[in-house]
Design an enzyme around this catalytic site. Structure first.
Site, PDB file in Angstrom:
ATOM      1  N   LYS A 135     -24.448 -84.831  -4.597  1.00  0.00           N
ATOM      2  CA  LYS A 135     -23.892 -86.159  -4.894  1.00  0.00           C
ATOM      3  C   LYS A 135     -25.014 -87.174  -5.134  1.00  0.00           C
ATOM      4  O   LYS A 135     -24.914 -88.021  -6.018  1.00  0.00           O
ATOM      5  CB  LYS A 135     -22.985 -86.627  -3.752  1.00  0.00           C
ATOM      6  CG  LYS A 135     -21.642 -85.893  -3.703  1.00  0.00           C
ATOM      7  CD  LYS A 135     -20.769 -86.397  -2.553  1.00  0.00           C
ATOM      8  CE  LYS A 135     -19.421 -85.704  -2.534  1.00  0.00           C
ATOM      9  NZ  LYS A 135     -18.563 -86.077  -1.412  1.00  0.00           N
ATOM     10  N   SER A 180     -14.441 -90.652   1.851  1.00  0.00           N
ATOM     11  CA  SER A 180     -15.561 -91.605   1.743  1.00  0.00           C
ATOM     12  C   SER A 180     -15.208 -92.781   0.839  1.00  0.00           C
ATOM     13  O   SER A 180     -15.759 -93.869   0.973  1.00  0.00           O
ATOM     14  CB  SER A 180     -16.794 -90.896   1.167  1.00  0.00           C
ATOM     15  OG  SER A 180     -16.517 -90.474  -0.159  1.00  0.00           O
ATOM     16  N   GLY A 225     -12.442 -81.580   0.934  1.00  0.00           N
ATOM     17  CA  GLY A 225     -11.670 -81.877   2.143  1.00  0.00           C
ATOM     18  C   GLY A 225     -10.586 -82.916   1.920  1.00  0.00           C
ATOM     19  O   GLY A 225      -9.613 -82.978   2.676  1.00  0.00           O
ATOM     20  N   SER A 226     -10.721 -83.717   0.878  1.00  0.00           N
ATOM     21  CA  SER A 226      -9.698 -84.731   0.584  1.00  0.00           C
ATOM     22  C   SER A 226      -8.601 -84.194  -0.325  1.00  0.00           C
ATOM     23  O   SER A 226      -7.584 -84.860  -0.523  1.00  0.00           O
ATOM     24  CB  SER A 226     -10.345 -85.960  -0.068  1.00  0.00           C
ATOM     25  OG  SER A 226     -11.112 -86.655   0.886  1.00  0.00           O
ATOM     26  N   HIS A 236      -2.348 -57.357  -8.579  1.00  0.00           N
ATOM     27  CA  HIS A 236      -2.431 -57.083 -10.006  1.00  0.00           C
ATOM     28  C   HIS A 236      -3.868 -57.101 -10.510  1.00  0.00           C
ATOM     29  O   HIS A 236      -4.097 -57.081 -11.715  1.00  0.00           O
ATOM     30  CB  HIS A 236      -1.560 -58.086 -10.767  1.00  0.00           C
ATOM     31  CG  HIS A 236      -0.120 -57.991 -10.366  1.00  0.00           C
ATOM     32  ND1 HIS A 236       0.776 -57.127 -10.963  1.00  0.00           N
ATOM     33  CD2 HIS A 236       0.567 -58.593  -9.359  1.00  0.00           C
ATOM     34  CE1 HIS A 236       1.959 -57.225 -10.364  1.00  0.00           C
ATOM     35  NE2 HIS A 236       1.853 -58.107  -9.380  1.00  0.00           N
ATOM     36  N   GLU A 273     -18.068 -74.583   4.527  1.00  0.00           N
ATOM     37  CA  GLU A 273     -18.663 -75.860   4.912  1.00  0.00           C
ATOM     38  C   GLU A 273     -19.084 -75.916   6.378  1.00  0.00           C
ATOM     39  O   GLU A 273     -20.079 -76.543   6.708  1.00  0.00           O
ATOM     40  CB  GLU A 273     -17.694 -77.009   4.617  1.00  0.00           C
ATOM     41  CG  GLU A 273     -17.486 -77.237   3.132  1.00  0.00           C
ATOM     42  CD  GLU A 273     -16.742 -78.528   2.839  1.00  0.00           C
ATOM     43  OE1 GLU A 273     -17.203 -79.597   3.270  1.00  0.00           O
ATOM     44  OE2 GLU A 273     -15.681 -78.462   2.195  1.00  0.00           O
ATOM     45  N   ARG A 289     -13.215 -83.148   6.018  1.00  0.00           N
ATOM     46  CA  ARG A 289     -12.398 -81.944   6.267  1.00  0.00           C
ATOM     47  C   ARG A 289     -11.839 -81.913   7.686  1.00  0.00           C
ATOM     48  O   ARG A 289     -10.976 -81.088   7.979  1.00  0.00           O
ATOM     49  CB  ARG A 289     -13.211 -80.673   5.972  1.00  0.00           C
ATOM     50  CG  ARG A 289     -14.433 -80.525   6.826  1.00  0.00           C
ATOM     51  CD  ARG A 289     -15.328 -79.419   6.290  1.00  0.00           C
ATOM     52  NE  ARG A 289     -16.518 -79.252   7.096  1.00  0.00           N
ATOM     53  CZ  ARG A 289     -17.590 -80.038   7.066  1.00  0.00           C
ATOM     54  NH1 ARG A 289     -17.627 -81.083   6.267  1.00  0.00           N
ATOM     55  NH2 ARG A 289     -18.635 -79.789   7.833  1.00  0.00           N
TER      56      ARG A 289
HETATM   57  O1  PA5 Z   1     -15.708 -81.682   3.351  1.00  0.00           O
HETATM   58  C1  PA5 Z   1     -16.433 -82.377   2.641  1.00  0.00           C
HETATM   59  O2  PA5 Z   1     -17.312 -83.115   3.098  1.00  0.00           O
HETATM   60  C2  PA5 Z   1     -16.257 -82.351   1.147  1.00  0.00           C
HETATM   61  O3  PA5 Z   1     -15.435 -81.283   0.729  1.00  0.00           O
HETATM   62  C3  PA5 Z   1     -15.671 -83.691   0.679  1.00  0.00           C
HETATM   63  O4  PA5 Z   1     -14.365 -83.840   1.158  1.00  0.00           O
HETATM   64  C4  PA5 Z   1     -15.703 -83.781  -0.853  1.00  0.00           C
HETATM   65  O5  PA5 Z   1     -17.037 -83.723  -1.314  1.00  0.00           O
HETATM   66  C5  PA5 Z   1     -15.061 -85.059  -1.373  1.00  0.00           C
HETATM   67  O6  PA5 Z   1     -15.537 -86.176  -0.683  1.00  0.00           O
HETATM   68  P1  PA5 Z   1     -14.502 -87.240  -0.135  1.00  0.00           P
HETATM   69  O7  PA5 Z   1     -13.581 -86.482   0.784  1.00  0.00           O
HETATM   70  O8  PA5 Z   1     -15.297 -88.263   0.575  1.00  0.00           O
HETATM   71  O9  PA5 Z   1     -13.783 -87.766  -1.334  1.00  0.00           O
END
Ligand code: PA5
Length: 364
Positions: free
Chosen positions: A358, A113, A69-70, A265, A249, A163
């Site tokens: 994690k 985070s 999400g980041s 392709h 997610e 996200r």
């Molecule tokens: O949506 C989510 O929770 C994940 O895709 C996180 O974004 C990803 O694990 C990375 O964590 P962070 O966004 O805290 O760096």
């Protein structure tokens, strides 16, 4: 032991129009965050205006380092700026940065985070290579390190899922680039975006009934099926990638994505067999008015090869500016994935599998 289902509430299709039956089970307020995205974008733009800047110099390239999400904000930046910036934007989803990164590189290190290990590793790598950095985070180790190292920091409000924070994780990068004289005209782009998202949420939000709500309608089509999202390189590709991630997610369901013209392709050849697998696929094609005319032609021809799929839905980006168009499809996918979560009886917020992974890695 991982529990894959979190909500446990099974909602029938008809109940999509009774938000009171499912909003109380949205433990991380994902619906609320989606509704508040326009205000988040406006606030994110202001944060970028106030942030400390890296040195103003002749950068040769830009890297966005982040995951999940980041990282998607990096793809939004890459696609949005492709025709506007004279230097490349590379999105780096890994521990290490590419060899080309040096003192002519501007690196946006993005982690909601602030504790994602790949991103923290990329932060150290960027510093070791002499790059200029800007950190975007709601805190964690990244926030601490940026403060200790004197790295410009965009401090994002905590309390929402990464996200659900795409505004915060993306729009400040546009503000920083404009303030470094690398982009122009961004205020009008952001205004257009905010106004358009406000209009779209009226169509996609929980109070709009299924018949008038494309997100609810599509969620019903995707229920029990395998979503395959096709975008277009250079325009809707980032929306397609985002849809896949959001379905994974939020709805805790599989989804896949690809882009025109590349899929012409290889992927279309895979629509011959086996029938029982193909019959579970629902194709979603994401278009933009600026798609290349030959790509439009390819889409028409491609439709004749994919008759084995259960169905096809098509959506075209809308909005007054390029930024608004880019986000219009992202927003539709965000809401669709939330309604799909409801249909599957799943709480859209928690991603226990990611948290578990994690935690396991943190012990090693
Ligand atoms: O949506 C989510 O929770 C994940 O895709 C996180 O974004 C990803 O694990 C990375 O964590 P962070 O966004 O805290 O760096």
């Amino acid at each position: 032991m991982i529990e894959y289902r979190t909500g446990g509430l099974v909602v029938s299709e008809g109940q999509l129009d009774s938000p009171g039956t499912y909003l109380p089970f949205d433990s991380m307020q994902m619906f609320r965050a989606a509704w508040e995205l326009p205000a988040q974008c406006a606030a994110a733009w202001r944060l970028g205006q106030e942030a400390a800047l890296p040195p103003a110099k002749r950068y040769r390239n830009i890297v966005v380092a982040g995951l999940g999400g980041s990282a998607i904000g990096g793809d939004l930046l890459r696609v949005f700026t492709a025709g506007r910036l004279g230097i490349p934007v590379v999105v780096n989803r890994d521990y290490r940065l590419p060899r080309f990164v040096d003192d002519g590189t501007l690196v946006f290190v993005v982690s909601y985070s602030g504790n994602t290990e790949e991103t923290l590793s990329a932060y150290e790598d960027a510093r070791a290579k002499g790059a200029s950095l800007v950190a975007l985070t709601a805190g964690g180790k990244l926030g601490e390190r940026a403060k200790a190292d004197g790295v410009p920091l965009v401090a994002i409000p905590a309390g929402i899922a990464p996200r659900a924070a795409t505004g915060y994780l993306f729009l400040p990068t546009l503000a920083v680039l404009e303030r470094l004289s690398l982009l122009e005209g961004m205020a009008a782009e952001v205004d257009g975006l905010v106004q358009h998202l406000e209009a779209l949420r009226g169509q996609y939000g929980p109070d709009t009934p299924v018949e008038q709500n494309p997100a609810k309608k599509l969620a019903k089509s995707l229920y029990g099926r395998l979503p395959v999202i096709w975008g277009v390189a250079g325009t809707t590709e980032v929306a397609a990638q985002r849809w896949k991630g959001q379905i994974n997610e939020n709805a805790k369901a599989p989804a896949y994505w690809n882009v025109f013209p590349e899929l012409n392709h290889n992927e279309i050849v895979g629509f011959e067999q086996p029938g029982e697998v193909l019959g579970s696929i629902w194709l979603v094609i994401l278009r933009d008015p600026e798609d290349h005319p030959r790509v439009n032609l390819r889409m028409e021809i491609t439709r004749s090869f994919v008759g084995a799929a259960a169905g096809i839905s098509e959506f075209t980006a809308s909005g007054p500016t390029r930024l608004a168009r880019l986000y219009s499809l992202v927003y539709l996918g965000d809401y669709t994935s939330l309604y799909l979560a409801v249909l599957y009886g799943t709480d859209p917020g928690p991603v226990r599998v990611i948290d578990h992974l994690k935690a396991e890695l943190g012990r090693m």
